[in-house]
Scaffold this active site. Structure first.
Site, PDB file in Angstrom:
ATOM      1  N   ASP A 256      18.624  -8.998   3.769  1.00 20.80           N
ATOM      2  CA  ASP A 256      18.262  -8.018   3.001  1.00 20.80           C
ATOM      3  C   ASP A 256      19.002  -6.243   2.911  1.00 20.80           C
ATOM      4  O   ASP A 256      18.083  -4.772   2.885  1.00 20.80           O
ATOM      5  CB  ASP A 256      17.162  -7.641   2.236  1.00 20.80           C
TER       6      ASP A 256
ATOM      7  N   GLY B 210       1.180  -1.183  -0.077  1.00 23.61           N
ATOM      8  CA  GLY B 210      -0.144  -0.208   0.740  1.00 23.61           C
ATOM      9  C   GLY B 210       0.964   1.411   0.151  1.00 23.61           C
ATOM     10  O   GLY B 210       2.083   1.528  -0.971  1.00 23.61           O
TER      11      GLY B 210
END
EC number: 2.7.10.1
Length: 1002
Positions: free
Chosen positions: A762, A649
């Site tokens: 990451d 979103g």
């Protein structure tokens, strides 16, 4: 033909006059004479027609000089047509010619008998010709072959002839004509019945004079063929001047108008650097000894600023170099004074409040000649019984407002241990400190903290719950600061006011709270007490009782925690003893390259230690959210603008305002509408991960909104956004020391996560956020996984099909999908490279497969421009192929601390090292597919001088060359070390290229 005006009426227009006066102050125009009969005493010999018309006579002028003139006075008969023609006049390059006539005319009114045929005017003509064709018949004596210039009328006339023969009532008229195109011309004067005398004729043209103005020399230039003509003249800059870089100009030009006047300047010259204007912009003179001029322009030379001198004892200096121990920062202009480093801060003092210390000081006596003074705080913990073994304070020590780059003369240090001897150093630095070989000056002070209350308890765990009770446990405070006597638990119904809270005292770190209502959410806080008093309450934790009719539950998987809680008091004493012995043992061990005698992070790995808990291990994911993330009432949140978008979103900027507390800015991630249950779990999973972390270099979770739509994750707001884009925007604006400070913060955050047995997977500059104080915080835990506590092989094996950021990922993680804290260290090395290159893309435009192949061939990234050698060596350590050989984050933090304490170590740049160097990649390697033979390859790497060496050794094909070693190069006669290294590096790239031509199994 243009109209003519009297010489008396000719004026320079207002704009031209303003230009002449204000810009150039040029000299007047020049007149080049083509013909002048003024004062002529011998026969002029012009031709007249008819013969009884004009006649040449001698008269006396007003100075009694005998002069030759022409006169005519045939008024008795009508129809007069008397012509007078000059000799052939060469124009000598003139484009427009001016004629000045001196004449007198008799008043017709004074001769009444011939008044009807009398004239007081005559006509001026000209005729162009390339050769002299004049005769008695040619040019013909009528208007046909002639061009009329003007009819000339007298302003004044006379009524009778002077008996003495003098010329009376003289008129002067000027007429002009052009443009002229032939070699020469004739003038003709036509009389139609006047009684007049042509006393003198002057024929001339205008020239703009040679001039030097604005440091440019312009040659003498003829005026144009029209009155409004502008003839362009190209100027030449005078010695030691050059053309100024004016937008739109091409050359230095002046324009000569029809009156021989300079006007309309375009472009200009200026004195070169090291030269100044003299003689009203006529010349450029070298700056005197002891002065300088740094750039091209009209500015005068300046005396060398303070603490600088001209580099050579000769005139013409373009700069003044700094004296020894004085410098200019990168932001200083070349004419700025040279400045030094500041002296130490003065009057350093402290005030102790519990375990907090307030340090204050005065500005240094000597600011080094600058105003940009900053302060850095160095904190050392010094055990009182072992002098000389001070270690740097741990990450838990907090500095308000900051530790590095202080502009204030005060700092509050908190989270200090009780009854510990500390040494604080306050460094004074400025923008030239990093240029100096001298260490920053500092003031030092010793502070002993008194016994203090315990620190806050970091978290609580739910052990079991029923409809009317909840059992909770919690770890020891990170800083007990004495013997824990008991704990006080405060709780209240979330739906009620906080003032209606209850308290419960427990002598252990576990308690059961009774008489609760079924299905209610309660808020709990706990604090520890020593002999000094209570410490602060922990953060609020939310737990819910079972609904009526539900069975009591107990978290069996947390049984070890229950047992540990019951034995917490005894375990703490044992752990403390072990920790002391460990410190003594470590102090006697040989120093490693990374420790530098700094305090080692002590992880007890036992009871009361905080571990990361994988939310996926919860049968009910909502339970993980309730345990680790605080629910926020949506009415407390105000979304102001959308600042980005993510996988689930939008990302928004907003404000959070709890009742009775101040409002502050936050970042808000929203879950898009139409989500699935799986998407909701994945979205909130990151919150349940973040909620377990509390570290100044890890992004802080404020809470979540799950009871309204949209679902939100609320975190602290980081003003400067992601680190990679921030560095690209600020390229070149930070000192090396500031960049190292950022790297140190990232390493500290990763050390904290590693100590919690947490693998990020990451780690990249894009996933580091930067606040307004340049504090870097690790974020984005979407790819992270729990690291099992297996000391022999602590790995996490990812799903076979998961996406991996190749450029940041360790080779064992790419090939085998094995992620460890060591693979995070590899990624951290890439982050270091990103930071030092100001956000450049790792491995540039290489494809992912090329990156994999290059790393497999032991290639590593080269140092970014101006990267200190010590930092690149640390990167290479992080990129060790054997993950066991890579440093721990604890060692990386220690190494960076050492660099910050000794900034001089950051001055050396380059790739040289005493240890064997790995082959380094190049941003612009040879284009091997376009190369067909060894000769082309050697030319491409600028080693063509060795073509014969390769030919004689039979080294022709790339396949053979790619197997060459250092000994092979020496054998064929390549002895220069630099050339050997360059050729070997290119051979390594050749290997990568050749391997790409074969199938690679990944």
């Amino acid at each position: 033909m243009d109209s003519n005006a009297d010489i008396s009426a000719r004026r320079v227009s207002g704009m031209d006059w303003l230009w002449l006066v204000c810009f150039f102050h040029l000299v007047t125009s020049l007149e080049e004479i083509l013909l002048d009969t003024t004062g002529e005493t011998s026969e002029i010999g012009w031709t007249s027609h008819p013969p009884d018309g004009w006649e040449e006579v001698s008269v006396r002028d007003d100075k009694e000089r005998q002069i030759r003139t022409f006169q005519v006075c045939n008024m008795d008969e009508p129809g007069q047509n008397n012509w007078l023609r000059t000799h052939f006049i060469e124009r000598r390059g003139a484009h427009r010619v001016h004629v000045r006539l001196h004449f007198s005319v008799r008043d017709c009114a004074s001769m009444r008998t011939v008044a009807s045929t009398c004239k007081e005017t005559f006509t001026l003509y000209y005729h162009q010709s390339d050769v002299d064709i004049a005769s008695q018949e040619l040019p013909e004596w009528h208007e046909g072959p002639w061009t009329k210039v003007d009819t000339i009328a007298a302003d004044e006339s006379f009524s009778q002839v002077d008996r003495t023969g003098k010329v009376v009532r003289m008129n002067v008229k000027v007429r002009s004509f052009g443009p002229l195109t032939k070699h020469g011309f004739y003038l003709a004067f036509q009389d139609s019945g006047a009684c007049m005398s042509l006393v003198a004729v002057q024929v001339f043209f205008y020239k703009c004079p040679a001039v030097v103005k604005g440091f440019a020399s312009f040659p003498e230039t003829f005026a144009g063929g029209e009155r409004t003509s502008l003839v362009e003249s190209l100027g030449t800059c005078v010695a030691n001047a050059e053309e100024a870089s004016t937008t739109g100009s091409s050359g230095v030009r002046l324009h000569c108008n029809g009156e021989g006047e300079w006007m309309v300047a375009t472009g200009r010259c200026s004195c070169k650097a090291g030269y100044q204007s003299v003689d009203n912009e006529q010349a450029c003179q070298a700056c005197p000894i002891g002065s300088f001029k740094a750039s091209v322009g009209d500015d005068p030379c300046l005396l060398c600023p303070a603490h600088s001198h001209a580099p050579l004892p000769l005139p013409g200096s373009i700069e003044c170099v700094c004296q020894s121990h004085y410098y200019r920062s990168a932001s200083d202009n070349s004419d700025a004074p040279c400045t030094g480093i500041p002296s130490a801060p003065r009057d350093l003092s402290y005030e102790i409040v519990g375990s907090n210390v307030l340090l204050t000081w005065r500005l240094p006596k000597d600011l080094g000649g600058r105003k940009d003074v900053f302060f850095n705080v160095i904190c050392k913990e010094c055990p009182t019984r072992s002098a000389g073994t001070c270690v740097r304070c741990g990450d838990n020590v907090q500095f308000e407002p900051r530790q590095v780059g202080l502009t204030e003369s005060r700092v509050q240090v908190s989270n200090l241990l009780a009854r510990v001897q500390y040494t604080f150093e306050i460094q004074a630095v400025n923008l030239v400190t990093e240029l100096s070989s001298e260490a920053p000056q500092y003031a030092t002070i010793n502070v002993s903290t008194s016994q203090s209350v315990p620190s806050a308890i970091p978290m609580m765990h739910q052990v079991s719950r029923a409809t009317s009770s909840i059992t909770l446990s919690w770890p020891q405070p990170d800083q007990p600061n004495g013997v824990i006597l008991d704990y006080q638990l405060r709780y209240f119904d979330k739906a009620e006011d906080e003032d209606n809270s209850f308290t419960l005292t427990s002598e252990t770190n576990m308690a059961t709270i009774l008489n609760l209502s079924p299905g209610k959410i309660y808020v709990f806080q706990v604090r520890a007490r020593t002999a000094v008093g209570y410490g602060p309450y922990s953060g609020k934790m939310y737990f819910q009782t079972l609904m009526a009719g539900e069975h009591s539950e107990m978290a069996q998987d947390r049984l070890p925690l229950i047992v540990g809680s019951a034995l917490g008091g005894l375990a703490f004493l044992v752990i403390a003893a072990i920790a002391i012995l460990a410190i003594i043992f470590k102090s006697k061990r040989r120093e490693t390259p990374y420790t530098d005698r700094l305090q080692q992070y002590i992880s007890t790995r036992g009871l009361g230690v905080k571990y990361y808990i994988d939310p996926s291990t919860y049968e009910d994911p909502n339970e993980a959210i309730r345990e680790f993330a605080k629910e926020i009432d949506v009415s407390f949140i105000k979304i102001e603008e959308v600042i980005g978008s993510g996988e689930f979103g939008e990302v928004c900027f907003g404000r959070l305002k709890h009742p009775g507390k101040r409002e502050y800015t936050v970042a808000i991630k929203t879950l898009k509408s139409g989500y699935t249950d799986e998407q909701r779990r994945e979205f909130l999973s990151e919150a349940s991960i973040m909620g377990q972390f509390e570290h100044p270099n890890v992004i802080h979770l404020e809470g979540v909104v799950t009871k309204s739509r949209p679902v939100m994750i609320v975190t602290e707001f980081m003003e400067n956004g992601s680190l990679d884009s921030f560095l690209r925007q600020k390229e070149g604006q930070f000192s090396v020391l500031q960049l190292v400070g950022m790297l140190r913060g990232i390493a500290a955050g990763m050390r904290y996560l590693s100590d919690m047995n947490y693998v990020h997977r990451d780690l990249a500059a894009r996933n580091i956020l930067v606040n307004s104080n340049l504090v870097c915080k690790v974020s984005d835990f979407g790819l992270s996984r729990f690291l099992e506590d297996d000391a022999s092989n602590p790995t996490y094996t990812g799903a076979l099909g998961c996406k991996i950021p190749i450029r940041w990922t360790a080779p064992e993680a790419v090939q085998y999908r094995k992620f460890t804290s060591s693979s995070d260290v590899w990624s951290y090395g890439i982050v270091m490279w990103e930071v030092m290159s100001y956000g450049e893309r790792p491995y540039w435009d290489m494809s992912n497969q090329d990156v994999i192949n290059a790393i497999d061939q032991d290639y590593r990234l080269p140092p970014p421009p101006d990267c200190p050698t010590v930092l690149h060596l640390l990167m290479l350590d992080c990129w060790q192929k054997d993950r066991v050989q890579r440093p721990k984050f604890e060692q990386i933090v220690s190494a960076l601390d050492k660099m910050i304490r000794k900034p001089s170590a950051l001055k050396a740049t380059g790739t040289g090292s005493s240890r064997p160097s790995q082959p380094l990649l190049s941003n612009s390697p040879p284009d091997f597919p376009s190369l067909s033979n060894a000769h082309e390859w050697l030319d491409a790497i600028k080693m063509g001088r060795y073509k014969e060496n390769f030919d004689q050794a039979g080294l022709i094909t790339f396949d053979v060359i790619s197997r060459m070693t250092l000994e092979d190069l020496q054998r064929i006669g390549i002895t220069l070390v630099g050339h050997q290294k360059k050729i070997l590096n290119s051979i390594q790239l050749m290997k990568v290229h050749l391997n790409q031509l074969e199938p690679v199994e990944v």
